[in-house]
Design a protein around this motif. Structure first.
Motif, PDB file in Angstrom:
ATOM      1  N   ASP A 275       0.851  -1.194   0.000  1.00 12.37           N
ATOM      2  CA  ASP A 275       0.000   0.000   0.000  1.00 12.37           C
ATOM      3  C   ASP A 275       0.886   1.243   0.000  1.00 12.37           C
TER       4      ASP A 275
ATOM      5  N   GLY B 290      -0.451   4.319  -0.905  1.00 11.81           N
ATOM      6  CA  GLY B 290      -1.372   5.442  -1.034  1.00 11.81           C
ATOM      7  C   GLY B 290      -0.801   6.720  -0.452  1.00 11.81           C
TER       8      GLY B 290
ATOM      9  N   LYS C  40      -0.256  13.369  -4.186  1.00 16.41           N
ATOM     10  CA  LYS C  40      -1.484  12.693  -4.638  1.00 16.41           C
ATOM     11  C   LYS C  40      -1.122  11.737  -5.771  1.00 16.41           C
ATOM     12  N   ASP C  41      -1.629  10.495  -5.683  1.00 16.21           N
ATOM     13  CA  ASP C  41      -1.180   9.462  -6.601  1.00 16.21           C
ATOM     14  C   ASP C  41      -2.303   8.819  -7.406  1.00 16.21           C
ATOM     15  N   ALA C  42      -3.453   9.488  -7.523  1.00 15.18           N
ATOM     16  CA  ALA C  42      -4.612   8.880  -8.197  1.00 15.18           C
ATOM     17  C   ALA C  42      -4.350   8.636  -9.680  1.00 15.18           C
TER      18      ALA C  42
END
Length: 651
Positions: free
Chosen positions: A244, A246, A450-452
């Motif tokens: 993970d 995120g 931010k990694d979207a």
């Protein structure tokens, strides 16, 4: 039915023909090196069979292409292969066991006696070679005979997934292959990077082990494959994300291409596939003294949605290598002939667009110069000869293509610089020039952002994180750190109570193991713990310590380590300029500092600043100074000693 039987008979005949036309020039596995010298401890007791290998054999002149196959291992330097004085090529530069395949052009063999020579390099390089086999067929016929149709998909959505496919024999030898479709794969011996997770591998009939992966964050799928002559076997593999990340993006800020750096073997088109196949989200192009823009090539290769490209430059001078990024398109190159840091670094900083400057592989010797070595740097005090000019954002503490014998060495150097008052972040990178020899993104940095959408990163946020030290260093592990459940890397932790809670979380894929976590305050080890990791995926350990509040400001850094990966699908490289004959492979994951504001004055004071204040106040009274230092850590004591008259602690 008749046609299929006829085809099968033809393929069996072809395979039999290959075996019938083989000439074994050397059947044994030989150790080539220098008697009385050894590169690594494990060669110390092994007799050297020869310094160079010369094989004389009888043959007929060849009117068509023949194929030479050489099993090899531990090859670091260039070993030319010559037939009758004509160079066929070199052994493949790779420590991993593989079979080197070289074409023997028509006319290279002569009637009667022939001489095949594997020539040694000028420097010591212990290697193993053999068997050596000459086949009277072209390379395409020798390598082929069966095929594997591989499909790799994302287990979460069954979508196509750029990936790395590794094919070995059962003993771990990387298998020569031909990969298709052309333009959608980047292939080397035993390794294929795929654009969409699809590839057809042409190989001889036999037994193989196939691994599929996508870098540090993903699992690895392993499958045994047996192929008969003429068989095409479909193989479908699903990869799942195991770590993970995120809120963090995966960055490699040190990437080269053969196209623009002029050495290595990765053409720029192939480089796009390796970036996508290793799951890197921020790819910084750093060809030597060149501004490379990956964007148009990523688009033409169909992988633009997988990562955000950034124009950079490895300013390669005789007095150090510095990466600078981002750089605006079309701007003038910095003069790499400049050697004076007081002129060079301001010129780099003034390049339009530049927000980050990194000092690369600081312990490596290039052009007779080591940036953190010799008279340049005192590793105890952190004083650098060019301290006033040292305007850098970060330094590489892990460079996977330039590993140190001691994996903690550059961390100690970094701690010394921090204690001297420099605000420099730690980063990891690959410095890869190749498709496979050094794996892109093996050494990497996780950047708080931010990694979207990896193709549309907020670069202003990314550069702020670099400048504020909101970064994690990764080589097979990922470590995060929190203080009192609210402060994390890059933060100034203030308003703390008398007891300080510190929590470290160590993560990694199932195919990596962590066995130790260490906590450093001002570079001094204050806590450590052995870890029990049964190769679990994701969170491997969560360790909490209760610490007394420090007597003065300190920086906290956590470092987790574990045994190095030795399998060919992600093998940790050996040291680049080794300082030890003992080979100790490790993985590592570390944080950048959390800055502990122990006196709650709203700012951080380095060990050097604290020492300056003490010497200014008490320097003339040795007794009072000694008493005051009892309340300070070793880092402050070292800085005080460096400031006193007659100190020998200067670089």
């Amino acid at each position: 039915m008749f046609l299929s039987r006829l085809l099968l008979c033809f393929v069996v005949f072809q395979v039999s023909a290959v075996m019938a036309q083989e000439m074994i020039l050397e059947s044994k596995r030989l150790h080539l090196g220098r008697p009385g010298q050894f590169e690594w401890d494990f060669f110390k007791e092994r007799p050297v069979d020869a310094e160079r290998l010369e094989m004389r054999f009888q043959a007929k002149a060849n009117t068509g292409e023949h194929t030479l196959r050489i099993w090899q291992r531990d090859v670091k330097l260039g070993w030319p292969v010559l037939l009758n004085g004509r160079k066929l090529g070199t052994l493949t530069a790779s420590e991993t066991a593989l079979e080197c395949v070289l074409a023997v052009p028509a006319g290279a063999l002569r009637e009667g006696e022939n001489v095949l020579l594997i020539e040694a390099p000028a420097q010591l390089d212990d290697i193993e070679v053999g068997p050596v086999i000459l086949t009277a067929l072209p390379v395409s016929a020798v390598i082929g005979g069966a095929s594997i149709e591989v499909t790799v998909t994302d287990a979460a959505n069954d979508g196509p997934l750029p990936s790395r496919i590794t094919l070995t024999r059962p003993d771990g030898t990387l298998q020569p292959l031909i990969a298709a479709p052309v333009g959608e794969v980047a292939a080397r011996v035993g390794v294929v990077y795929t654009k969409h997770g699809r590839a057809t591998l042409s190989v001889p009939p036999g037994d193989y082990l196939l691994h599929a992966g996508r870098g540090f964050e993903w699992g690895v799928e392993k499958l045994a494959v047996s192929l008969r002559a003429g068989e095409t076997k479909p193989v479908a593999l699903k990869l799942g994300r195991e770590v993970d990340t995120g809120g963090w993006i995966a960055a490699d800020s040190h990437i080269h291409t053969l196209t623009h750096s002029g050495h290595g073997d990765a053409r720029i088109e192939e480089r796009m596939l390796t970036i996508a196949g290793e799951g890197i989200e921020l790819a910084v192009a750093t060809d030597h003294n060149h501004h490379t823009d990956y964007a148009p090539v990523a688009a033409s290769m169909g992988v633009a949605e997988r990562f955000t490209p950034v124009i950079g430059n490895e300013v390669t001078t005789k007095h150090g290598h510095f990466n600078a990024f981002p750089i605006q398109p079309g701007v003038k190159l910095v003069d790499h002939n400049e050697q004076d840091w007081s002129k060079l670094l301001p010129a780099i900083r003034a390049t339009p667009g530049v927000r980050v400057i990194t000092l690369n592989h600081p312990r490596d010797l290039h052009s007779g110069f080591v940036p953190l070595g010799g008279v340049q740097f005192n590793p105890k005090t952190g004083r650098h000869r060019h301290a006033e000019a040292l305007d850098i954002t970060a330094m590489e503490v892990i460079t996977s293509a330039a590993m140190q014998s001691d994996i903690h060495l550059l961390y100690r150097d970094w701690f010394a610089l921090l204690n001297r008052g420099h605000r420099i972040a730690a980063v990891g990178s690959s410095d890869t020039h190749d498709v496979n020899r050094f794996i892109l993104g093996q050494g990497r940095t996780y950047v708080a952002a931010k990694d979207a959408d990896p193709a549309r990163l907020d670069l202003d946020e990314v550069w702020r994180s670099y400048q504020e030290g909101r970064l994690l260093v990764s080589l097979g592990l990922m470590t995060t750190l929190k203080v009192d459940d609210r402060f994390t890397v890059g933060d100034l932790a203030t308003g703390l109570g008398e007891q300080v809670k510190v929590e470290a979380v160590i993560s990694g894929p199932a195919w990596v193991k962590a066995d130790r976590i260490e906590l450093f305050a001002n570079g001094r080890l204050i806590r450590e713990q052995a870890l029990k990791d049964d190769h679990r995926a994701g969170e491997k350990a969560r360790v909490t310590w209760e610490l007394p509040k420090p007597a003065h400001d300190v920086h906290l850094v956590a470092i987790a380590t574990g045994p190095g990966v030795t399998e060919p699908f992600w093998e940790i490289p050996r040291p680049y300029q080794a300082t030890s004959k003992t080979l100790t492979s490790r993985v590592i994951g570390s944080t950048n500092p959390i800055w502990i504001d122990a006196d709650d004055d709203g700012k951080f004071q380095s060990a050097f600043a604290i020492a300056q204040a003490l010497v200014e106040k008490l320097g003339g009274d040795q007794a009072r100074l000694r008493e005051a230092l009892k309340k300070h850590d070793e880092a402050v004591v070292i800085q005080v000693e460096s400031l006193l008259p007659n100190s020998t602690a200067q670089p």
